[in-house]
Design a protein around this motif. Structure first.
Motif, mmCIF file in Angstrom:
data_model
loop_
_atom_site.group_PDB
_atom_site.id
_atom_site.type_symbol
_atom_site.label_atom_id
_atom_site.label_comp_id
_atom_site.label_asym_id
_atom_site.label_seq_id
_atom_site.Cartn_x
_atom_site.Cartn_y
_atom_site.Cartn_z
ATOM 1 N N LYS A 122 21.305 4.066 0.949
ATOM 2 C CA LYS A 122 20.878 5.012 1.983
ATOM 3 C C LYS A 122 19.572 5.702 1.566
ATOM 4 N N THR A 123 19.520 6.150 0.326
ATOM 5 C CA THR A 123 18.309 6.805 -0.186
ATOM 6 C C THR A 123 17.152 5.809 -0.238
ATOM 7 N N ALA A 124 17.426 4.588 -0.681
ATOM 8 C CA ALA A 124 16.390 3.556 -0.755
ATOM 9 C C ALA A 124 15.832 3.263 0.633
ATOM 10 N N LYS A 125 16.709 3.207 1.632
ATOM 11 C CA LYS A 125 16.267 2.936 3.005
ATOM 12 C C LYS A 125 15.344 4.048 3.503
ATOM 13 N N LYS A 126 15.705 5.297 3.236
ATOM 14 C CA LYS A 126 14.861 6.427 3.654
ATOM 15 C C LYS A 126 13.504 6.376 2.952
ATOM 16 N N MET A 127 13.527 6.017 1.667
ATOM 17 C CA MET A 127 12.288 5.954 0.906
ATOM 18 C C MET A 127 11.365 4.864 1.438
ATOM 19 N N LYS A 131 7.673 5.183 3.132
ATOM 20 C CA LYS A 131 6.545 4.421 2.565
ATOM 21 C C LYS A 131 5.857 3.589 3.649
ATOM 22 N N PHE A 132 6.656 2.874 4.437
ATOM 23 C CA PHE A 132 6.096 2.055 5.513
ATOM 24 C C PHE A 132 5.380 2.919 6.549
ATOM 25 N N SER A 133 5.939 4.076 6.835
ATOM 26 C CA SER A 133 5.323 4.987 7.801
ATOM 27 C C SER A 133 3.942 5.419 7.298
ATOM 28 N N ARG A 134 3.845 5.753 6.014
ATOM 29 C CA ARG A 134 2.572 6.171 5.427
ATOM 30 C C ARG A 134 1.546 5.030 5.431
ATOM 31 N N LEU A 135 2.039 3.789 5.292
ATOM 32 C CA LEU A 135 1.141 2.631 5.284
ATOM 33 C C LEU A 135 0.894 2.060 6.683
ATOM 34 N N PRO A 138 5.067 -1.406 10.602
ATOM 35 C CA PRO A 138 6.242 -1.286 11.461
ATOM 36 C C PRO A 138 7.535 -1.439 10.645
ATOM 37 N N GLU A 139 8.579 -0.722 11.024
ATOM 38 C CA GLU A 139 9.828 -0.722 10.269
ATOM 39 C C GLU A 139 10.460 -2.104 10.170
ATOM 40 N N LYS A 140 10.335 -2.949 11.171
ATOM 41 C CA LYS A 140 10.947 -4.280 11.155
ATOM 42 C C LYS A 140 10.314 -5.122 10.081
#
Length: 140
Positions: A122-127, A131-135, A138-140
């Protein structure tokens, strides 16, 4: 007439917000309740607390002594000198009040490869989402 022993100003030099305060010669967090001065203005006393006492009492070696002697700080908590450090790989480690170390979650990126160290999926998924949002990926 009182005169500040640091800046030399007297009672007449101050407005009512900057008055003389109680100055502990040895910081209170080191167990001092009796060695005090009363001829230090509020501004100088605050500066001493911020720029001198704070750095001294929060030094790792002083914290170790305070922890060993059970000397509480202003917050009423006995300090833990070993709250944070680094392992042999340079990753941050936190130590709780029972001296149990845990690796601080982190992300390592090398080219297109991302490695996550986290205590749970769960924590890894949030991290990774962050990270993807900052870069702007897209989440997919």
């Amino acid at each position: 007439m009182k005169k500040c022993i640091f800046c030399g100003k007297t009672e007449t030099d101050f407005d009512k917000n900057n008055i003389f305060t109680e100055e502990h010669i040895i910081p209170q967090s080191l167990g001092n309740e009796t060695l005090k001065l009363f001829n230090v203005c509020k501004r100088c006393n605050s500066g001493l607390g911020t720029y001198v006492d704070n750095y001294f009492v929060n030094n790792m070696f002083v914290k170790m002594i305070r922890q060993n002697l059970g000397l509480k700080g202003q917050s009423g908590v006995i300090p833990n000198a070993f709250t944070e450090g680094k392992n042999k790989d340079g990753h941050r480690i936190r130590v709780d009040e029972n001296f149990h170390p845990t690796l601080v979650p982190h992300i390592e990126q090398s080219g297109n490869t991302i490695k996550i160290n986290a205590p749970s999926k769960k924590t890894a998924k949030k991290m990774i989402q962050k990270k993807f949002s900052r870069l702007n990926i897209p989440e997919k």
